[in-house]
Scaffold this active site. Structure first.
Site, PDB file in Angstrom:
ATOM      1  N   CYS A  50       0.927  -1.517  -0.325  1.00 22.41           N
ATOM      2  CA  CYS A  50       0.140   0.674   0.137  1.00 22.41           C
ATOM      3  C   CYS A  50       0.965   1.635  -0.346  1.00 22.41           C
ATOM      4  CB  CYS A  50      -1.061  -0.090   1.248  1.00 22.41           C
ATOM      5  SG  CYS A  50      -1.787   1.827   1.511  1.00 22.41           S
ATOM      6  N   CYS A  53       0.506   3.405   3.054  1.00 21.67           N
ATOM      7  CA  CYS A  53       0.752   2.844   3.632  1.00 21.67           C
ATOM      8  C   CYS A  53       2.354   3.000   3.789  1.00 21.67           C
ATOM      9  CB  CYS A  53       0.995   1.349   4.111  1.00 21.67           C
ATOM     10  SG  CYS A  53      -1.113   0.846   4.240  1.00 21.67           S
ATOM     11  N   CYS A 385      -7.335   7.393 -10.997  1.00 26.36           N
ATOM     12  CA  CYS A 385      -7.734   6.576  -9.685  1.00 26.36           C
ATOM     13  C   CYS A 385      -7.439   5.418  -9.842  1.00 26.36           C
ATOM     14  CB  CYS A 385      -8.321   7.420  -8.935  1.00 26.36           C
ATOM     15  SG  CYS A 385      -9.396   6.070  -7.933  1.00 26.36           S
ATOM     16  N   CYS A 388     -11.055   3.796  -9.092  1.00 23.60           N
ATOM     17  CA  CYS A 388     -11.790   3.945  -9.557  1.00 23.60           C
ATOM     18  C   CYS A 388     -11.669   3.239 -11.013  1.00 23.60           C
ATOM     19  CB  CYS A 388     -11.928   5.550 -10.130  1.00 23.60           C
ATOM     20  SG  CYS A 388     -11.609   6.691  -8.497  1.00 23.60           S
TER      21      CYS A 388
END
Length: 505
Positions: A50, A53, A385, A388
């Protein structure tokens, strides 16, 4: 040989120091005991891949080191290894941060993902809602955060104390609250009970509230007094400005010297509008792209604009004009008087709607989304995105299912590019999905489930006026990655490709 051994041991010691961490990594068999044996724990549920993260990691480490001396523990859980543990704690996206006061008292972390913000937030969590303040600890309490509130209340004044405590319980995540019944201390601080002093390490140093103690009035006093007269708008402060509930005036400039010069020039305007409009400078080199979000040109600075946060309306000052005290004062006065029309950015209205998902732009937003005869599910997306893009085929399938159903004239599946169109909704990240039910357009429902066709149908059926439940053929699966929302500040996809800073807030 002896020297070689010493050298090797030295390298090992250095490596141990380099890899030592004040963040405790927990697993399923250690999590419960750790939470039970520590009064206050901030736990991060993360995934190694991530991007958000990874960006958080050094900030989290720094905060853990700072908080260690206060015996506040920071922990982390790798959800790719501890799937059951993460599901048990309702983790749907990464990173998820939660504050634990035992296993039965858990709350979401609501602060920024920066070391200083994490430290400040957790220190406030460690304090009681209202701390006792005396002449011996007042100076130390003043330094607990950038802004602290102390009520000077007579011991017999139970009503004022109760009101102050109500505010403290409500705003404890934002400010440390203290109280003193020492009349001599109040006099030394220049006030007479009942009164509240907001001590701060910026602007004039303190502000005094001496009106009748009422929750709403004290809340307004706290939020106004704790906001710098002309602050700095950036990733660490942006959400605070957005949640302040009043318009925000941006002063864009490329250099620190120019930002200071403009701040000094416009300071009297900010003082006159305190509590009505927040003012802040913003680094045009680092965050110039945000000017585009305010319908300003992104290559012409300095610049000035006002954002009506509640309605997400933008009021850019003409960039062909010079930023002078007189010009900005007139612009701000006209804004407050409602004499300026908002600037609206919109793509062209589609000549024809093609496909099962209705394309919405700013110019047809009200016509489609606020059509009171239809349940409208709308996705606010950004072209960059990744989440998305992953949702797109499922969303098309959802649209197709409703288009051929008995509800085709009563349910609309729509989408809008929120980076190219001004929308009245407050969008914190992409994708954001909302349902505007027929007959209740003022009460939209935000979707927070997994992004599957099945769950989206269930959401529409449960929250729409027409209870439009339909069947779907394909069985869908979901995971934490599907429910992750990308913030408008940085796409995870871009974070994987490059380490450079994005210039959006």
């Amino acid at each position: 040989m002896h020297k070689a051994q010493k050298f090797a041991l030295g390298l090992l010691a250095a490596a141990a120091v380099a890899t030592a961490s004040d963040v405790v990594q927990l697993k399923k068999d250690t999590f419960d005991d750790f939470i039970k044996t520590n009064d206050l724990v901030l736990a991060e549920f993360f995934a190694p891949w991530c991007g958000h993260c990874k960006a958080l990691a050094p900030e989290y480490e720094e905060a853990a080191t700072t908080l260690k001396e206060k015996n506040i523990k920071l922990a982390k859980v790798d959800c790719t290894e501890e799937t059951d543990l993460c599901q048990q704690h309702g983790v749907e996206g990464y990173p998820t941060l939660k504050v634990f006061r035992g296993l039965d008292n858990v709350s979401p972390y609501k602060g920024q993902r920066k070391a200083a913000a994490i430290t400040s937030y957790m220190i406030k969590q460690s304090l009681p809602a209202v701390s006792e303040v005396t002449k011996d600890n007042l100076e130390e309490f003043k330094k607990a955060d950038k802004a602290v509130l102390v009520a000077y209340v007579d011991a017999s004044d139970k009503a004022s104390s109760e009101v102050f405590t109500q505010v403290a319980e409500k705003l404890r995540d934002n400010y440390p609250f203290g109280s003193s019944s020492d009349a001599a201390l109040a006099e030394a601080e220049g006030v007479k009970a009942p009164a509240i002093v907001l001590y701060k390490d910026f602007d004039e140093g303190k502000a005094v509230f001496s009106e009748k103690f009422e929750v709403e009035a004290i809340e307004k006093f706290a939020k106004t007094g704790a906001t710098p007269l002309i602050g700095e708008i950036g990733p660490e402060t942006y959400s605070d400005y957005m949640s302040a509930g009043i318009p925000l005036a941006y002063i864009f400039a490329e250099t620190a010297e120019e930002r200071k010069e403009l701040s000094d020039k416009l300071k009297p305007i900010a003082e006159a509008q305190r509590g009505v409009i927040n003012f802040g400078t913003i680094d045009a080199k680092a965050f110039g792209a945000h000017a585009g979000n305010l319908n300003l040109k992104t290559d012409k600075f300095p610049a000035f604009a006002i954002q009506e946060v509640a309605k997400n309306q933008k009021f850019p000052f003409d960039q062909e004009k010079e930023i002078t005290f007189e010009a900005i004062k007139a612009f701000v006065d006209d804004f407050v008087a409602g004499k300026i029309e908002p600037s609206i950015k919109s793509e062209p209205i589609p000549e024809k709607q093609e496909g099962p998902v209705t394309v919405v732009v700013a110019k047809n937003y009200n016509e489609i989304v606020l059509d009171d005869t239809k349940d409208v599910l709308i996705e606010f997306y950004a072209p960059w995105c990744g989440h998305c893009k992953a949702l797109a085929p499922k969303y098309e399938e959802l649209g197709a299912l409703y288009a051929k159903s008995e509800f085709k004239d009563r349910v609309v599946i729509a989408k809008v590019d929120a980076t190219a169109n001004d929308v009245p909704d407050e969008i914190q990240g992409f994708p954001t999905i909302k349902l505007y039910p027929a007959g209740a357009k003022g009460q939209p429902v935000t979707y927070s489930g997994s992004r599957t066709v099945e769950d989206l149908i269930k959401f529409i059926a449960e929250n729409g006026k027409y209870k439009a439940a339909i069947s779907e053929d394909a069985e869908e699966t979901s995971s934490a990655t599907e429910t992750t929302t990308e913030t408008a500040t940085k796409s995870e996809e871009a974070a994987k490709e490059t380490a450079t800073e994005h210039d959006e807030l």
